[in-house]
Design an enzyme around this catalytic site. Structure first.
Site, PDB file in Angstrom:
ATOM      1  N   ASP A  19       0.847  -1.201   0.000  1.00 43.05           N
ATOM      2  CA  ASP A  19       0.000   0.000   0.000  1.00 43.05           C
ATOM      3  C   ASP A  19       0.888   1.259   0.000  1.00 43.05           C
ATOM      4  OD1 ASP A  19      -2.582   1.495   0.644  1.00 43.05           O
ATOM      5  OD2 ASP A  19      -1.395   1.956   2.424  1.00 43.05           O
ATOM      6  N   LYS A  61       1.530   4.154  -3.017  1.00 43.66           N
ATOM      7  CA  LYS A  61       1.354   5.595  -2.787  1.00 43.66           C
ATOM      8  C   LYS A  61       2.608   6.388  -3.181  1.00 43.66           C
ATOM      9  CE  LYS A  61      -2.221   5.004   0.690  1.00 43.66           C
ATOM     10  NZ  LYS A  61      -2.509   4.729   2.094  1.00 43.66           N
TER      11      LYS A  61
END
Ligand SMILES: NC(=O)c1ccc[n+]([C@@H]2O[C@H](COP(=O)([O-])OP(=O)(O)OC[C@H]3O[C@@H](n4cnc5c(N)ncnc54)[C@H](OP(=O)(O)O)[C@@H]3O)[C@@H](O)[C@H]2O)c1
Length: 363
Positions: A221, A225
């Site tokens: 994750d 990003k």
């Protein structure tokens, strides 16, 4: 003389945790935007993973759950896009509040048909670079806009701040931050004597992690990003180019190991990380899982690093996110953006902010 009102019609895919709150925010606040900005934001279609409602007129947002529940139209994302294209209104956008790749796969088709796209879903912007550039060139031809502030830091103005730095000619040197609300929670709650496994178990049972905490602990994750931010510089990197440290012990990565087994066996396999926590404490530091993009080196990483206890990254609480931009203009101290980096209200507000920017730009 009153200003001409511009209408922006929306089709929302995924009225789940974020999408349902977004519909509520639009219901409560859209009227004020007509008065304040002469933009009229209306929802014409809603689809979940099973069904959809497609209106020729704007939907009544007070009863969308009931309308969707009673609908006998099975979901078809192609049909959803075709319906939006057929509407006779100034501007139309797809708002993708899903987490999967089915809707993102259709972004190029929708943009070619002049449908704008707004999303907090990371799958497209951190997906294959070729697909990302294909969308950019389609946008140039069709004029469709693409907004994705909610993909990094939920509602925090991270992507818009970066775009402003770049558009005004600042030289950004590094971007570094705590980008995962879950990993922020875990490391903010880890005292020098706590075990990593205990805090992961507490975070999981309090609902701060994905149902399978390995999805957060894999570091992917954060990798997605930081890649999204790196791509603002035209960087052609792929997700596989981000140096990513998984906090899931090798022995527990097999997906056939159940979540319960994983939680029960984590302590046996966490000696290294427990040692790192203690070593950091001896040196007056704490561990934080950070994403970093070094612009000159064109390198991205998502890794665990020690920070002195007086460092801003060491002084976060709950699921807080923080991002630090070190630039020619913001050198010492760097520009920092921080606050809640997850949660339906703030994420929906980030998406709503994008929708308003889109409507203002379309005027
Ligand atoms: N939650 C947060 O705090 C947060 C923060 C930042 C970013 N985000 C991002 O926001 C997005 C939404 O997150 P969420 O927490 O709201 O997820 P969620 O509660 O799981 O909701 C997902 C929604 O998408 C629908 N859906 C799934 N597959 C679909 C398909 N193929 N076609 C149509 N609809 C489909 C689901 O339908 P059903 O209702 O039928 O299952 C559900 O309504 C994700 O990309 C997430 O990464 C969330």
């Amino acid at each position: 003389m009153s200003a001409k009102v511009t209408t922006l019609g929306l089709g929302l895919i995924g009225p789940g945790t974020v999408g349902s709150v977004l519909l509520e925010q639009i219901k409560r606040h859209a009227g004020k935007l007509v008065e304040k900005h002469a933009i009229d934001i209306r929802v014409y279609a809603i689809a979940n993973s099973r069904k959809m409602i497609l209106g020729q007129e704007a939907l009544e947002l007070g009863s969308w759950r009931q309308q969707l529940g009673e609908s006998d139209t099975p979901v078809s994302l192609d049909g959803f896009g075709n319906h939006l294209r057929s509407l006779d209104i100034d501007h139309v956008a797809v708002v993708d509040c899903t987490a999967g790749d089915e809707a993102p796969a259709l972004y190029p088709t929708w943009a070619a048909a002049k449908l704008h796209i707004v999303t907090p879903n990371k799958k497209f912007v951190s997906g294959p670079f070729s697909r990302y550039t294909e969308l950019t060139s389609i946008q140039k031809q069709s004029g469709a806009q693409f907004f994705y502030e909610g993909t990094v830091g939920a509602g925090l103005p991270i992507i818009s701040s970066l775009k402003t730095l770049l558009d005004t000619g600042d030289q950004v040197r590094t971007i570094e931050g705590v980008f995962s609300g879950t990993l922020s929670y875990i490391f903010n709650n880890l005292g020098a004597t706590d075990s990593f496994a205990d805090v992961v178990r507490i975070a999981q049972s309090a609902g701060y992690t994905e149902p399978d905490p390995r999805d957060d602990l894999s570091g992917m994750d954060v990798a997605r990003k930081i890649l999204i931010l790196a791509r603002e510089f035209g960087s052609e990197m792929e997700l596989s180019d981000v140096t990513t440290q998984s906090l899931v012990p090798e022995a527990l990565r097999d997906p056939s190991i159940s979540v319960q087994d994983f939680l029960d066996r984590l302590a046996e396999h966490s000696a290294d990380i427990d040692g790192e926590i203690k070593d950091a404490a001896k040196q007056g530091s704490v561990l934080r899982f950070v994403g970093k993009y070094d612009v000159a080196a064109r390198s991205c990483e998502a890794v665990l690093r020690p920070f002195p206890i007086d460092h801003p990254f060491a002084n976060l609480s709950g699921t807080e996110n923080i991002v630090s931009f070190r630039t020619d203009r913001y050198d010492d101290p760097p520009l920092k953006v921080n606050g809640p980096g997850a949660g339906p209200e703030v994420t929906a507000a980030g998406v709503f902010g994008d929708i308003i920017q889109l409507a203002l730009r379309a005027k």
